[in-house]
Motif scaffolding. Structure first.
Motif, short mmCIF file in Angstrom:
data_model
loop_
_atom_site.label_atom_id
_atom_site.label_comp_id
_atom_site.label_asym_id
_atom_site.label_seq_id
_atom_site.Cartn_x
_atom_site.Cartn_y
_atom_site.Cartn_z
N TYR A 129 71.65 -14.55 89.18
CA TYR A 129 71.34 -15.67 90.06
C TYR A 129 71.78 -17.00 89.46
O TYR A 129 72.23 -17.90 90.19
CB TYR A 129 69.85 -15.69 90.41
CG TYR A 129 69.44 -14.56 91.31
CD1 TYR A 129 69.88 -14.50 92.63
CD2 TYR A 129 68.61 -13.54 90.86
CE1 TYR A 129 69.52 -13.45 93.47
CE2 TYR A 129 68.23 -12.49 91.69
CZ TYR A 129 68.69 -12.46 92.99
OH TYR A 129 68.33 -11.42 93.83
N GLU A 130 71.68 -17.16 88.15
CA GLU A 130 72.15 -18.40 87.51
C GLU A 130 73.64 -18.60 87.75
O GLU A 130 74.09 -19.72 88.00
CB GLU A 130 71.83 -18.37 86.01
CG GLU A 130 70.36 -18.58 85.73
CD GLU A 130 69.96 -18.30 84.28
OE1 GLU A 130 70.76 -17.68 83.53
OE2 GLU A 130 68.84 -18.69 83.91
N ARG A 131 74.41 -17.52 87.70
CA ARG A 131 75.86 -17.62 87.96
C ARG A 131 76.14 -18.06 89.40
O ARG A 131 77.22 -18.58 89.69
CB ARG A 131 76.56 -16.29 87.65
CG ARG A 131 76.65 -16.00 86.16
CD ARG A 131 77.51 -14.79 85.85
NE ARG A 131 76.98 -13.53 86.33
CZ ARG A 131 76.03 -12.81 85.71
NH1 ARG A 131 75.52 -13.23 84.56
NH2 ARG A 131 75.62 -11.67 86.22
N LEU A 132 75.19 -17.86 90.28
CA LEU A 132 75.33 -18.27 91.68
C LEU A 132 74.72 -19.65 91.94
O LEU A 132 74.63 -20.08 93.09
CB LEU A 132 74.70 -17.23 92.60
CG LEU A 132 75.39 -15.86 92.59
CD1 LEU A 132 74.60 -14.85 93.40
CD2 LEU A 132 76.82 -15.96 93.09
N GLY A 133 74.30 -20.33 90.87
CA GLY A 133 73.81 -21.69 91.00
C GLY A 133 72.31 -21.87 91.10
O GLY A 133 71.82 -22.97 91.31
N TYR A 134 71.55 -20.80 90.92
CA TYR A 134 70.09 -20.89 90.97
C TYR A 134 69.53 -21.30 89.62
O TYR A 134 70.09 -20.94 88.58
CB TYR A 134 69.48 -19.54 91.41
CG TYR A 134 69.69 -19.28 92.87
CD1 TYR A 134 68.72 -19.60 93.80
CD2 TYR A 134 70.89 -18.74 93.33
CE1 TYR A 134 68.93 -19.40 95.16
CE2 TYR A 134 71.11 -18.54 94.69
CZ TYR A 134 70.14 -18.86 95.59
OH TYR A 134 70.35 -18.67 96.93
#
Length: 155
Positions: A129-134
């Motif tokens: 999710y961090e890689r998706l901007g979260y």
């Protein structure tokens, strides 16, 4: 992900059966989430996104909770929707399908006036999710016996 996979909003009972089957395989069977916790009243009013292969097999799913129910579940934050129940069958993992499903859920949220998405990520999926901007916020907590953390993203 290959071109033969289609991600779309689930429509009709046949699609919802695929959604339930994917969630059962991933959460109930693989992760031992009790069935009575996996399926809830929000399923009836959520937007479900479904990924299907060229053969019609269900490969992944996720849901969007919006409106009054999202307000209730996210602490009353206006313009925030809740992404949840993201699941990709084992054979389709590592293909980019999970990211495609997240983007489709975000788009469905924007179509309903959302400006922010909240999700409750399993700790092992934080990097995805961090890689998706979260961005993670708050402490780790248990949900269905699995460590989770709340994450948010402006859309």
């Amino acid at each position: 992900m290959t071109d033969s996979v289609r991600v779309r909003v689930a429509e009709g009972e046949a699609d919802l059966e695929l959604v339930r089957a994917i969630r059962r395989e991933v959460f109930v069977v693989e992760q031992n989430v009790p069935e009575e916790l996996e399926y809830d009243a929000y399923d009836a009013t959520s937007v479900h996104v479904l990924a299907v292969g060229a053969d019609g097999a269900g490969l992944g799913t996720g849901r969007l909770i919006f409106g009054a129910e999202a307000l209730e579940l996210t602490g009353g934050v206006e313009g925030r929707v809740l992404l949840g129940r993201l699941a990709v069958v084992a054979a389709a993992r590592g293909t980019g399908l999970g990211a495609d499903l997240v983007r489709a859920i975000e788009a469905a949220g924007r179509e309903r006036g959302a400006v922010e998405v909240e999700l409750h990520a399993q700790v092992q999926a934080l990097g995805f999710y961090e890689r998706l901007g979260y961005a993670a916020e708050g402490p780790v907590y248990q949900d269905a016996g699995i460590p989770h953390r709340t994450m948010t993203k402006a859309i």
